[in-house]
Design a protein around this motif. Sequence first.
Motif, PDB file in Angstrom:
ATOM      1  N   ILE A   1       0.848   4.518  -3.026  1.00  0.00           N
ATOM      2  CA  ILE A   1       0.326   5.853  -2.693  1.00  0.00           C
ATOM      3  C   ILE A   1       0.703   6.862  -3.769  1.00  0.00           C
ATOM      4  O   ILE A   1      -0.143   7.621  -4.269  1.00  0.00           O
TER       5      ILE A   1
ATOM      6  N   LEU B   1      -5.550  12.809   2.825  1.00  0.00           N
ATOM      7  CA  LEU B   1      -6.663  12.538   3.735  1.00  0.00           C
ATOM      8  C   LEU B   1      -7.199  13.832   4.340  1.00  0.00           C
ATOM      9  O   LEU B   1      -8.416  13.985   4.517  1.00  0.00           O
TER      10      LEU B   1
ATOM     11  N   GLU C   1      -8.728   3.803   2.235  1.00  0.00           N
ATOM     12  CA  GLU C   1      -7.683   3.004   2.890  1.00  0.00           C
ATOM     13  C   GLU C   1      -7.054   3.786   4.039  1.00  0.00           C
ATOM     14  O   GLU C   1      -6.857   3.252   5.141  1.00  0.00           O
ATOM     15  N   SER C   2      -6.726   5.061   3.788  1.00  0.00           N
ATOM     16  CA  SER C   2      -6.078   5.873   4.824  1.00  0.00           C
ATOM     17  C   SER C   2      -6.979   6.020   6.048  1.00  0.00           C
ATOM     18  O   SER C   2      -6.520   5.884   7.190  1.00  0.00           O
ATOM     19  N   LYS C   3      -8.246   6.278   5.804  1.00  0.00           N
ATOM     20  CA  LYS C   3      -9.168   6.472   6.925  1.00  0.00           C
ATOM     21  C   LYS C   3      -9.337   5.178   7.733  1.00  0.00           C
ATOM     22  O   LYS C   3      -9.274   5.198   8.970  1.00  0.00           O
TER      23      LYS C   3
ATOM     24  N   LEU D   1      -7.616   5.497  -2.094  1.00  0.00           N
ATOM     25  CA  LEU D   1      -6.559   5.941  -1.181  1.00  0.00           C
ATOM     26  C   LEU D   1      -7.156   6.592   0.065  1.00  0.00           C
ATOM     27  O   LEU D   1      -6.694   6.342   1.191  1.00  0.00           O
TER      28      LEU D   1
ATOM     29  N   ASP E   1      -6.072   4.252   9.585  1.00  0.00           N
ATOM     30  CA  ASP E   1      -5.848   5.162  10.707  1.00  0.00           C
ATOM     31  C   ASP E   1      -6.708   4.756  11.900  1.00  0.00           C
ATOM     32  O   ASP E   1      -6.260   4.798  13.050  1.00  0.00           O
TER      33      ASP E   1
ATOM     34  N   ALA F   1       0.115  10.372   2.421  1.00  0.00           N
ATOM     35  CA  ALA F   1      -1.296   9.951   2.477  1.00  0.00           C
ATOM     36  C   ALA F   1      -2.096  10.851   3.410  1.00  0.00           C
ATOM     37  O   ALA F   1      -3.276  11.126   3.166  1.00  0.00           O
ATOM     38  N   LYS F   2      -1.457  11.316   4.493  1.00  0.00           N
ATOM     39  CA  LYS F   2      -2.164  12.214   5.413  1.00  0.00           C
ATOM     40  C   LYS F   2      -2.548  13.515   4.725  1.00  0.00           C
ATOM     41  O   LYS F   2      -3.628  14.065   4.977  1.00  0.00           O
TER      42      LYS F   2
ATOM     43  N   ILE G   1       0.062   6.083   9.213  1.00  0.00           N
ATOM     44  CA  ILE G   1      -0.205   6.608   7.879  1.00  0.00           C
ATOM     45  C   ILE G   1       0.937   7.538   7.487  1.00  0.00           C
ATOM     46  O   ILE G   1       1.271   8.455   8.242  1.00  0.00           O
TER      47      ILE G   1
ATOM     48  N   TRP H   1       0.828  -1.209   0.000  1.00  0.00           N
ATOM     49  CA  TRP H   1       0.000   0.000   0.000  1.00  0.00           C
ATOM     50  C   TRP H   1       0.862   1.258   0.000  1.00  0.00           C
ATOM     51  O   TRP H   1       0.562   2.235  -0.697  1.00  0.00           O
TER      52      TRP H   1
END
Length: 658
Positions: free
Chosen positions: A324, A378, A359-361, A356, A364, A374-375, A370, A320
């Motif tokens: 990104i 997000l 997945e990030s949410k 993305l 987390d 990616a943050k 993370i 993953w």
Amino acid sequence: NDAIPALLNSVKMIHNISRSYNTNDTLTTLLSKITEQIVQNCTRNILQEGETNVSMWEKDIKNTLQELNECLVLNNTYQEQYRLIKRKLMQSPTSKQFDCNEMQIFGKIDLFCRRVVKLIDLFTTVGQFETLSINKMEGMEPILDRFYEIRSEFRSRNHELLDYHNTKFDRDYVEFNVHIVELESRLQQFVNNSFQNSSSIQHSLHMLEKFKSILHRETLKAELDSIIHVIFQNYGIELEQVQQLYEKLKHDPPIPRNLPPVAGNITWSRHLLRRIEEPMKQFEVLQNVMGTREAKRIVKMYNKVAKTLIAFEFLWYKAWLQSIEQAKIGLQATLIIRHPDDGKLYVNFDKEILQLLRESKCLDRMGVEIPESAKIVLFQEAKFKDYYSALNYALTEYDKIVSDVIPVTAMILRPHFNDMEYKLRPGMVTLTWTSMNIDSYIGHVLNGLKQLRELVNSVNDIVANRIETHLRDVSKTTLIELPDDTSFTISDFLENQLRHISLTAADLESKNREVENAVEDLIKKVCLFDFEFPHDKVSESDINKLWEHYKHFMYQALLHSAINSLHAMKKRIGSRGGTNILNSSKPFFNIDIHLMPPEVSLAPSLNDIQSCINSTAKSMLESYKAISKWKKSDLTFFDKITKDIELVRTALLLTGCI
């Protein structure tokens, strides 16, 4: 307990100094009285609650057991301190010794403590079964009912529980224990069945902890200790099942609904890890379980499976992380794209970005670290979704406006839609999802759509309510009045028709003017539109085409009105009276017949009637001279109508109808 050492030291001092208690017999008597007083105080402490005495059965069992254990501790402290002083005196031969009869001194308190031990066992058993009743385990009811019967039977004997001289208590206590042993065998069977029906190792361990906190009798504790070994063996079997399940499903594991692939795979592996990890944490503290040879094999298997599951999670997480940057490339795409097949505009938001974000949410929330890249995406989730919603709404609204356009006005509105396309163009060429001026772009597009919607609605309103409605009315208008229930004389008919034709012609002229004005207003509204790009304007040829279109429709409506009027008069003149309810119209003209042999004459004559009809038809057609011609027209509507072949044919048929 704290007062015992000082008390016995005082007794030692009295024995050394006093003349009355300087012998072993008097000292024995004194210590015996002290012992008896201790027993009485213990009894009073157990039975007394506040200022009143209560039965031990009515008191809280936990407090009662604490008080009974304090009595045993007091006895041990009392006797230990006595023997300690005795040993110290023996080390000083010159001092007076404690050569007392210990049986006489401690006999009563020893008997009392034996009774206390029995009471502790009794109330421990009672407390154990009462705790079982509070937990309300399914299937426990028959055992509890039997226990309540045993307890009630024992209480009905009304023993003074602390009266250690009462030997009947001892016999009943033995009988009570016999019944309890039978009951405990049933309880053991219930416990064994509960573990056999357990759905998982975790559930078995939970039940084990629950039973351990409730069951305190030694026989039951031993049974629970043997069960823990069985649970551990079952845990080894479950480890093998988890390993087989992992190997079977690792390429396509069952993912919880609404979870993206990475988070779903990690959730699955963590579930398997938690399934084997939590029981192992409880087994680790049990030395009697972990010390066997079989335990070493199971621990080795556990380490292997746990390592595999952790590696599975790490591989998915690493993959993953590598995806990104590839997903973020979608943010460099333009906001809008035109589909090559249907030519429509669509929001160009890459689904990989949504993936993305999801997945990030999810990761987390699961506590997975993370990365900053990616943050950053997000943190902008709400902004991206707002942009997507606004653009999707704008394009949907644009498609609705296009579909609402009346075909005849499409050409004259083409520049306006071209202007709207220019407003949308930056989103198709220059703006990407990372641009800074997307908000202003969306606001500009929505404002343009609002103006375009207002224009299209106004144009449609003019066409529907001011043009087409009047054209339909003109087309349905009949210039002559032909009632079915009335007959006329020639003079009356001609007079009525001329008057009706005049009024109807004026109404037609009014509608003609209104349609012409409506077309003019429509063109004016279209031409006065505020174009953002100056080179966009409505062409003169498109205006002329629209003008000619509705002028031709007005001509067709007037022609249809004239032909229908002639056909209606011809049909009415040719109608025949009669008694048939389906054909009950009266004759059109009143005619007198004169019989003057050898001749028969009509008044009015057929020539007069035909002349009246011809005059009416002529007046009807000449009424179209009152319909004014439109702007940019060479011929009047009268000129065009009278040249129509079908109208001429219908008029010729009417002139010879009599």
